[in-house]
Scaffold this motif. Sequence first.
Motif, mmCIF file in Angstrom:
data_model
loop_
_atom_site.group_PDB
_atom_site.id
_atom_site.type_symbol
_atom_site.label_atom_id
_atom_site.label_comp_id
_atom_site.label_asym_id
_atom_site.label_seq_id
_atom_site.Cartn_x
_atom_site.Cartn_y
_atom_site.Cartn_z
ATOM 1 N N PRO A 122 -1.647 -2.656 11.677
ATOM 2 C CA PRO A 122 -1.741 -1.249 12.089
ATOM 3 C C PRO A 122 -1.142 -0.283 11.074
ATOM 4 N N ASP A 123 -0.207 -0.767 10.218
ATOM 5 C CA ASP A 123 0.424 0.100 9.227
ATOM 6 C C ASP A 123 -0.219 -0.034 7.849
ATOM 7 N N PHE A 124 -1.432 -0.586 7.811
ATOM 8 C CA PHE A 124 -2.093 -0.880 6.545
ATOM 9 C C PHE A 124 -3.504 -0.315 6.587
ATOM 10 N N TYR B 111 0.850 -1.179 0.000
ATOM 11 C CA TYR B 111 0.000 0.000 0.000
ATOM 12 C C TYR B 111 0.890 1.234 0.000
ATOM 13 N N ILE B 112 0.755 2.079 -1.013
ATOM 14 C CA ILE B 112 1.511 3.326 -1.104
ATOM 15 C C ILE B 112 0.512 4.445 -1.365
ATOM 16 N N ALA B 113 0.574 5.491 -0.549
ATOM 17 C CA ALA B 113 -0.403 6.577 -0.655
ATOM 18 C C ALA B 113 0.291 7.922 -0.609
ATOM 19 N N VAL C 170 -5.566 1.376 -8.285
ATOM 20 C CA VAL C 170 -5.352 2.746 -7.806
ATOM 21 C C VAL C 170 -6.671 3.247 -7.234
ATOM 22 N N GLY C 171 -6.619 3.817 -6.044
ATOM 23 C CA GLY C 171 -7.816 4.352 -5.410
ATOM 24 C C GLY C 171 -7.686 5.836 -5.143
ATOM 25 N N TYR D 175 -3.942 6.355 -3.721
ATOM 26 C CA TYR D 175 -3.104 5.248 -3.272
ATOM 27 C C TYR D 175 -3.055 4.123 -4.295
ATOM 28 N N CYS D 176 -2.023 3.312 -4.163
ATOM 29 C CA CYS D 176 -1.862 2.110 -4.984
ATOM 30 C C CYS D 176 -1.899 0.886 -4.086
ATOM 31 N N LEU D 177 -2.621 -0.127 -4.503
ATOM 32 C CA LEU D 177 -2.590 -1.458 -3.890
ATOM 33 C C LEU D 177 -2.054 -2.419 -4.942
#
Length: 280
Positions: free
Chosen positions: A268-270, A3-5, A87-88, A20-22
Amino acid sequence: MEYIAQVPASPLDRFIDDIYCLTGVPRHRRVTVPPMPSAHLFLHLGDPVRLKDSDSSVPPALFTDGWFMGVWTRRFLVEYPERVRLVGVHFKPWGMSPFIGVPAGELRNLWVPVDAVWRRSIGRIRDRAGDTASAAETLRVVEDELRSRLADSPPRGLDLVRHTGMRLETSYGAIPVGALADDAGVSGNHLATQFKAHVGVTPKRVARIYRFARLIVSVDARLPVDWSDLAQGAGYFDRAHFTREFKDFTGLTPTQYLDLRRRFPARPDFPPDSGPMPAD
């Protein structure tokens, strides 16, 4: 799954929480999504995604490209492919309005193909992002598309909705709607009409969703949970009402939800784990 946002630059950040990208293999192929205070644009650059409404009268939908999704007042289920490249765009509840050119109410509790709203956009985004583009490059492409779609001036009534909506956001829905209307110098009916146009639901409904979202993300399944204390802290003063709304929004009782989270802990980091629940 990675997950990158990123938060988009101004003025997009007035309407969008993040883009963000998943990518990768999902931890859970099937995920139940409760009502959350947001609208979404999803661009699926990989295999198709299947969506299923909790209303059994609505047929499932299969999307090979992408979809717009207005504010939802009930839960739905997402079934991911074996590998995800998605992508969201996480809009604020009122944030989709200046990008789509139609009343947001027309997207309430609906998934609509992207090309039905943005003509011939998917192909252009796919061409620019490509199969090998990095997450950063893909996010930049989508941000450029959003910037080109942003209305030159806000639709009538959006500034009122944005101002009062931000107060609901920062208070987690705790401000009475009557007080919002009085402070803005408008009638409650006028405020509700503008919310329906730019959000798709009334401010009272938005407040309920913010209140529920605050509660659901505050649950730490690793520790003992005092539901009465959590419910009161989130603004529920009637335990029976809280239990009914919790079951309506999640499909589970609070006890069943806690058991699910203990079997399938949220990372927790997702952030995608903070509201959606594994259904497999």
